[in-house]
Structure formats: structure tokens, C-alpha cells
Design a protein around this motif. Structure first.
Motif, PDB file in Angstrom:
ATOM      1  N   THR A  33       0.921  -1.390   0.105  1.00 33.96           N
ATOM      2  CA  THR A  33      -0.066  -0.152   0.002  1.00 33.96           C
ATOM      3  C   THR A  33       1.007   1.314  -0.037  1.00 33.96           C
ATOM      4  N   MET A  34       1.935   1.222   0.782  1.00 36.73           N
ATOM      5  CA  MET A  34       3.000   2.393   0.942  1.00 36.73           C
ATOM      6  C   MET A  34       3.579   2.627  -0.659  1.00 36.73           C
ATOM      7  N   PHE A  35       4.020   1.779  -1.086  1.00 29.15           N
ATOM      8  CA  PHE A  35       4.651   1.753  -2.362  1.00 29.15           C
ATOM      9  C   PHE A  35       3.733   2.366  -3.421  1.00 29.15           C
ATOM     10  N   VAL A  36       2.238   1.600  -3.491  1.00 33.53           N
ATOM     11  CA  VAL A  36       1.225   2.316  -4.624  1.00 33.53           C
ATOM     12  C   VAL A  36       1.170   3.564  -4.059  1.00 33.53           C
ATOM     13  N   ALA A  37       0.813   4.046  -2.782  1.00 32.11           N
ATOM     14  CA  ALA A  37       0.514   5.543  -2.407  1.00 32.11           C
ATOM     15  C   ALA A  37       1.730   6.287  -2.937  1.00 32.11           C
ATOM     16  N   SER A  38       2.868   6.058  -2.791  1.00 31.88           N
ATOM     17  CA  SER A  38       3.999   6.805  -2.976  1.00 31.88           C
ATOM     18  C   SER A  38       4.136   7.291  -4.518  1.00 31.88           C
ATOM     19  N   VAL A  39       3.998   6.227  -5.449  1.00 30.02           N
ATOM     20  CA  VAL A  39       3.987   6.229  -6.908  1.00 30.02           C
ATOM     21  C   VAL A  39       2.999   7.165  -7.226  1.00 30.02           C
ATOM     22  N   VAL A  40       1.538   6.978  -6.709  1.00 29.18           N
ATOM     23  CA  VAL A  40       0.609   7.935  -7.160  1.00 29.18           C
ATOM     24  C   VAL A  40       0.728   9.483  -6.532  1.00 29.18           C
ATOM     25  N   LEU A  41       1.139   9.504  -5.386  1.00 30.18           N
ATOM     26  CA  LEU A  41       1.429  10.841  -4.893  1.00 30.18           C
ATOM     27  C   LEU A  41       2.564  11.660  -5.402  1.00 30.18           C
ATOM     28  N   LEU A  42       3.780  10.833  -5.881  1.00 28.41           N
ATOM     29  CA  LEU A  42       4.831  11.679  -6.398  1.00 28.41           C
ATOM     30  C   LEU A  42       4.442  11.891  -7.964  1.00 28.41           C
ATOM     31  N   ALA A  43       3.561  11.000  -8.586  1.00 26.98           N
ATOM     32  CA  ALA A  43       3.135  11.457  -9.892  1.00 26.98           C
ATOM     33  C   ALA A  43       2.156  12.581  -9.799  1.00 26.98           C
ATOM     34  N   ALA A  44       1.285  12.897  -8.940  1.00 28.83           N
ATOM     35  CA  ALA A  44       0.523  13.932  -8.866  1.00 28.83           C
ATOM     36  C   ALA A  44       1.434  15.180  -8.610  1.00 28.83           C
ATOM     37  N   PHE A  45       2.604  14.990  -7.715  1.00 27.50           N
ATOM     38  CA  PHE A  45       3.380  15.983  -7.462  1.00 27.50           C
ATOM     39  C   PHE A  45       4.024  16.430  -8.775  1.00 27.50           C
ATOM     40  N   VAL A  46       4.507  15.732  -9.691  1.00 30.41           N
ATOM     41  CA  VAL A  46       5.139  16.085 -10.658  1.00 30.41           C
ATOM     42  C   VAL A  46       4.060  16.734 -11.718  1.00 30.41           C
ATOM     43  N   LEU A  47       2.839  16.431 -11.723  1.00 29.38           N
ATOM     44  CA  LEU A  47       1.755  16.996 -12.648  1.00 29.38           C
ATOM     45  C   LEU A  47       1.503  18.091 -12.011  1.00 29.38           C
ATOM     46  N   THR A  48       1.526  18.596 -10.531  1.00 30.15           N
ATOM     47  CA  THR A  48       1.259  19.896 -10.184  1.00 30.15           C
ATOM     48  C   THR A  48       2.235  20.718 -10.429  1.00 30.15           C
ATOM     49  N   GLU A  49       3.480  20.296 -10.449  1.00 28.71           N
ATOM     50  CA  GLU A  49       4.721  21.171 -10.542  1.00 28.71           C
ATOM     51  C   GLU A  49       4.555  21.748 -12.024  1.00 28.71           C
ATOM     52  N   ALA A  50       3.994  21.036 -12.757  1.00 25.04           N
ATOM     53  CA  ALA A  50       4.220  21.099 -14.190  1.00 25.04           C
ATOM     54  C   ALA A  50       3.279  22.451 -14.488  1.00 25.04           C
ATOM     55  N   LYS A  51       2.330  22.503 -13.839  1.00 30.49           N
ATOM     56  CA  LYS A  51       1.244  23.359 -13.865  1.00 30.49           C
ATOM     57  C   LYS A  51       1.071  24.690 -12.970  1.00 30.49           C
ATOM     58  N   VAL A  52       1.540  24.740 -11.924  1.00 30.96           N
ATOM     59  CA  VAL A  52       1.570  25.623 -10.963  1.00 30.96           C
ATOM     60  C   VAL A  52       2.560  26.767 -11.199  1.00 30.96           C
ATOM     61  N   LYS A  53       2.061  28.050 -11.025  1.00 38.20           N
ATOM     62  CA  LYS A  53       2.990  29.143 -11.425  1.00 38.20           C
ATOM     63  C   LYS A  53       4.394  29.279 -10.711  1.00 38.20           C
TER      64      LYS A  53
END
Length: 507
Positions: free
Chosen positions: A240-260
Motif C-alpha cells: 500500500t505504501m509503495f502504491v501510495a508513494s507512486v500515486v502521490l509523487l506522480a501527482a506532485f510532478v503533474l502539479t509542479e508542471a502546472k503551478v505558477k
């Protein structure tokens, strides 16, 4: 932001070498803390009545807070000012260490360790980014990073010696109290000596979604590996921890590409030289952490060395690291492309590690362990030095804290992965050996020792492969020329132009 804003007409800071002393002292304290507590853990566990199941949390509480908050700490340094962040981190680390040394029970100890991790995450990126913005001349930068690289690499082994002494001759509480004088001297020195160059702040608003996603993602990743070590890779919580980390870090990269105003501007990662440094350094740390662990066990359990003797047995590695970092890396960094130092450095370390795959119960220290450690130290010192410098070389001043935090993050995550992954490999090899040889055994104690050594050497083979992979990544990803000339932070739009323009030396 103009170049003159970064380096006023007054020229380089006259106090920069004094500042280096205090920055190095703070770095030594953080690196020492990573290993010194390991030596003291059995005594602390007994005194405070911590169960075997919860013992690992003394290490994990620190690792989670430190690893999870590093990027946030780097961004705070860019926003708030590196000197202020550095001094705050030192004062907080000293207070948390005092709390740990005075701990009366399990909860107080774990709380103190988590607090140490929080302030360590402020301190470490601020220290490295201060070096990056204070030392702009290539030769001076090479010397400064040589000293810093030697401490970053060799400090862990110094921690084993100091931890052994303090635990054996005083008591485990001093492994915490020893941080206080380090922190107080470094904080006072930094307050009076460090003059941060003007114009290097990043005053953009804080990227709160980025902070939350990166912290949770890194915590899940580090905890996943820690949990795998104790409960196995197929454990439901581990998965569960590994799956959560992949999802969270992927969401982080997407967020960083979009925020100002991203927490981690993707330009810091996507520049291929810096990306190569983060990746190769993280892998090398996986191998190193595993080695510290197995060699400590081998010397204490199989060879019967005392904690102090074990610490001294690591001295050849420290000597090798200091020599590689200050005499080879620092001298050649302004003349030779970094990949021609990093790739051979990692390969030399791999050869040293390869020697250690020959460990047996009766192995001679002088005949095998000593030369292996010298090779490991020389190789790692030579590779670490240009890596530390290249990680912040040519980055925009406003990104220096975050770029520094990424170096620490790759090392911290590498350490967590190394301990868990190599420990698991060693444990399963030990079990397999015991199962295969149990029937014909006449001396159970000897069989147990042989099985342990078999486990260590199996894991060390993996460490050899990991170091070879580090060398390959360094050789292929890192294409920049030698770091000669002035390496002031770039003022370009993508933060990487400065590196690309450096002429590649003919080779």
C-alpha cells in the motif's frame, strides 16, 4: 535578476572560508547523527524499555521527517534566506538533541528523533546552497566542495568511532548531547560570519499542494522500504505504501508542471547533468549504506570487535574518502569533465566492494578488508566531490536551495532503500544457507556465523552491481565539460544555460 545583484562589486565575501568551517561543522553533525545513534541503539532500547518491534522507529522517525521535508526545507531556504534557515535549523537540532538525550521513555525519544529530522531538513539544504552561492570562483569552489564532499562521505564512519567511544565509556545519552556543542558553535559562527549574497531569494508564494504531495509521497516511499525490511515485501501495508508513494509523487510532478511558482521547478530535474547526478548519487548511497551495515555486523558479531574497535576499523575508508575528495576530485575538477571523475570513481568503489564478496569467517582484516575499504573510500571521495558541486552548478540563485535539497533527498531515499533492500537480500540468503546445511551441522554456532557471512556476501554482490550502474549513469547522462572558469549561478531563463555553454575539454 542581474549577475551584479548576485555578486556585488565588492567581490567575493571576505569571510567565505571562515563560513565554510561552520557550514562543514553543521554538515558533519547531521551526517554523524545518521550512524552514531545506530551504535547507541541497543543500550538506549534497554534503558527506555523500547520493544524489539518498536526499536526501528528510533531510526525511522528521523528518516521519515528528514526525507519527507527536505524539498520543503530547500524551498524555505530560498524564500526565507539561507543564513536564517541555517541558523534556525541548527538551534532546533540542538534543542531536539537535548530532548533525545534527556528522554525518559519511548514516546519522548521518538518525538525527539522526529524533531531532529524536521530541523535537519531545514539545515542540510541551507548548508549546501550557502556554499553554492558563496563560492563562485571555479578553483575555490572545487576546494570548498572537496571539503564538503569528504565530510558528506566520511562523516558516517566518524559517527561509528564516536558512537563507539561515547557508548562504551560514557553512556548512550551522550550520542545525543554531543550534537549540542557542534550546533551552538556552528550557529554562532554562522550568525556572525556568513554574509549571504544579495539578490538570491525566491520570494514567490509557497506551493502548498506541492509541499503536501511531496512530503506525503516521500514519507510513504521511505516508510515502504523500512516496513519491507521488518515485515517483508508482500506485506499489505508495504505494498500500500509503495502504491501510495507512486500515486502521490506522480501527482506532485503533474502539479509542479502546472503551478505558477512550483516547490520543485522541473527545470532543476530535467537538466540532464543534474538529473544524472541525483540518480547516480542515490544509487551509490544505496550501496554505501548497505556496506556500513554489513561490515559493522560482520566485525562486531562474527569477529567479536568492540564498538570502539569497529569504529577504528572504518578509518581506512575515511582516509580514502578525504584523499579522493580533496586531493583527486578537487584538483582535477577544474580540468577534467565531471563524468571522467565520477564514472571511474564509482567503478573503483565497485572493485573495492567486489573484494568484500570474498569475506569468510576467518578473513584477515589487513589482507582483504583494509585494501577494499581504501578503494571504496578513494572511489567514493573522487566521485562525490564533483557530484556535490555539479548538483548546484549553473542553477539559478533562486533555485539553489531546492537543487541542494534534491541532493540530500536522493541520498536520504537511497539510504532508506539501501538498508531495506540489502538487508532483505542478506536475510533470505542466510535463511537459505541454514536450511541447506542444517542437516549435517556439528557446530550450530559455527553454522550460524557461516550463514550470516553468506548473507552479507550475497547482498554485497548486489551492491557491486548497483555501483556499476551508478558509473554507467554518470558516464552517459553527464555531458558537461570541466567546471573551470567562474561558476556563478546562472541568470538564464531555464537555469541550465550556464552549464551548456562551458567549453567541453578535449579528451
Amino acid at each position: 535578476m542581474s549577475q551584479t545583484a548576485l555578486r556585488p562589486d565588492t567581490g567575493p565575501d571576505a569571510n567565505r572560508w571562515k563560513a565554510l568551517v561552520f557550514i562543514a561543522l553543521a554538515q558533519l553533525m547531521v551526517v554523524l547523527d545518521a550512524t552514531i545513534v545506530n551504535i547507541a541503539l541497543p543500550s538506549a532500547q534497554q534503558d527506555l524499555g523500547i520493544s524489539d518491534g518498536n526499536r526501528q522507529w528510533v531510526i525511522t522517525a528521523y528518516a521519515l521527517a528528514f526525507g519527507g521535508l527536505l524539498l520543503f526545507g530547500g524551498r524555505i531556504a530560498d524564500l526565507w534566506g539561507r543564513k536564517r534557515t541555517f541558523v534556525t535549523g541548527l538551534v532546533g537540532f540542538a534543542a531536539a538533541s537535548a530532548l533525545g538525550g534527556a528522554a525518559t521513555g519511548e514516546a519522548m525519544m521518538l518525538g525527539a528523533r522526529a524533531l531532529q529530522g524536521v530541523f535537519g531538513a531545514l539545515l542540510a539544504p541551507a548548508a549546501l546552497s550557502l556554499l553554492a552561492v558563496m563560492f563562485t570562483d571555479a578553483k575555490e569552489r572545487a576546494k570548498a566542495f572537496g571539503i564538503y564532499g569528504a565530510i558528506a562521505g566520511g562523516g558516517g564512519a566518524v559517527g561509528l568511532i564516536l558512537g563507539g567511544f561515547l557508548t562504551e565509556y560514557l553512556n548512550w545519552r551522550w550520542t545525543f548531547f554531543v550534537n549540542i556543542p557542534f550546533a551552538v558553535i556552528a550557529a554562532l559562527g554562522a550568525y556572525f560570519v556568513i554574509r549571504e549574497p544579495a539578490g538570491g531569494r525566491n520570494r514567490s508564494p509557497l506551493d502548498i499542494p506541492g509541499v503536501v504531495l511531496s512530503t506525503l509521497g516521500l514519507v510513504a516511499l521511505v516508510y515502504g522500504f523500512t516496513r519491507a525490511e521488518s515485515d517483508g515485501w508482500s506485506d499489505a501495508v508495504t505494498v500500500t505504501m509503495f502504491v501510495a508513494s507512486v500515486v502521490l509523487l506522480a501527482a506532485f510532478v503533474l502539479t509542479e508542471a502546472k503551478v505558477k511558482s512550483p516547490l520543485l521547478p522541473l527545470r532543476v530535474l530535467t537538466e540532464r547533468n543534474r538529473g544524472g547526478v541525483y540518480l547516480s548519487l542515490g544509487l551509490a548511497v544505496i550501496a554505501m549504506f548497505g556496506l556500513f551495515l554489513f561490515l559493522t555486523y560482520y566485525l562486531q558479531i562474527v569477529k567479536g570487535y568492540s564498538p570502539v574497535k569497529t569504529g577504528f576499523a572504518f578509518l581506512p575508508m575515511i582516509v580514502g574518502m578525504i584523499t579522493g575528495s580533496t586531493q583527486i576530485g578537487a584538483r582535477l575538477m577544474t580540468r577534467v569533465p565531471p563524468r571522467l571523475l565520477m564514472a571511474p570513481g564509482f567503478l573503483l568503489a565497485a572493485v573495492g566492494m567486489l573484494l568484500l564478496t570474498q569475506l569468510e569467517i576467518g578473513t584477515s582484516y589487513a589482507g582483504l578488508i583494509l585494501p577494499a575499504q581504501l578503494m571504496l573510500g578513494l572511489g567514493m571521495g573522487t566521485a562525490f566531490m564533483p557530484a556535490m558541486s555539479l548538483a548546484t552548478h549553473g542553477v539559478e540563485a533562486r533555485d539553489a536551495g531546492v537543487a541542494s535539497a534534491m541532493v540530500n533527498t536522493s541520498q536520504q531515499v537511497g539510504g532508506a532503500i539501501g538498508t531495506a533492500l540489502l538487508n532483505t537480500i542478506a536475510a533470505s540468503a542466510t535463511t537459505a544457507y541454514l536450511t541447506d546445511h542444517a542437516a549435517g551441522a556439528t557446530n550450530p554456532k559455527l553454522l550460524q556465523a557461516q550463514a550470516m557471512v553468506e548473507g552479507y556476501t550475497s547482498a554485497i554482490w548486489w551492491a557491486v552491481g548497483i555501483l556499476v550502474a551508478s558509473a554507467l549513469i554518470a558516464a552517459t547522462f553527464i555531458t558537461t565539460g570541466h567546471q573551470g572558469g567562474t561558476s556563478a549561478p546562472a541568470d538564464s531563463s531555464d537555469g541550465a544555460e550556464d552549464e551548456v555553454k562551458i567549453p567541453v575539454m578535449a579528451h
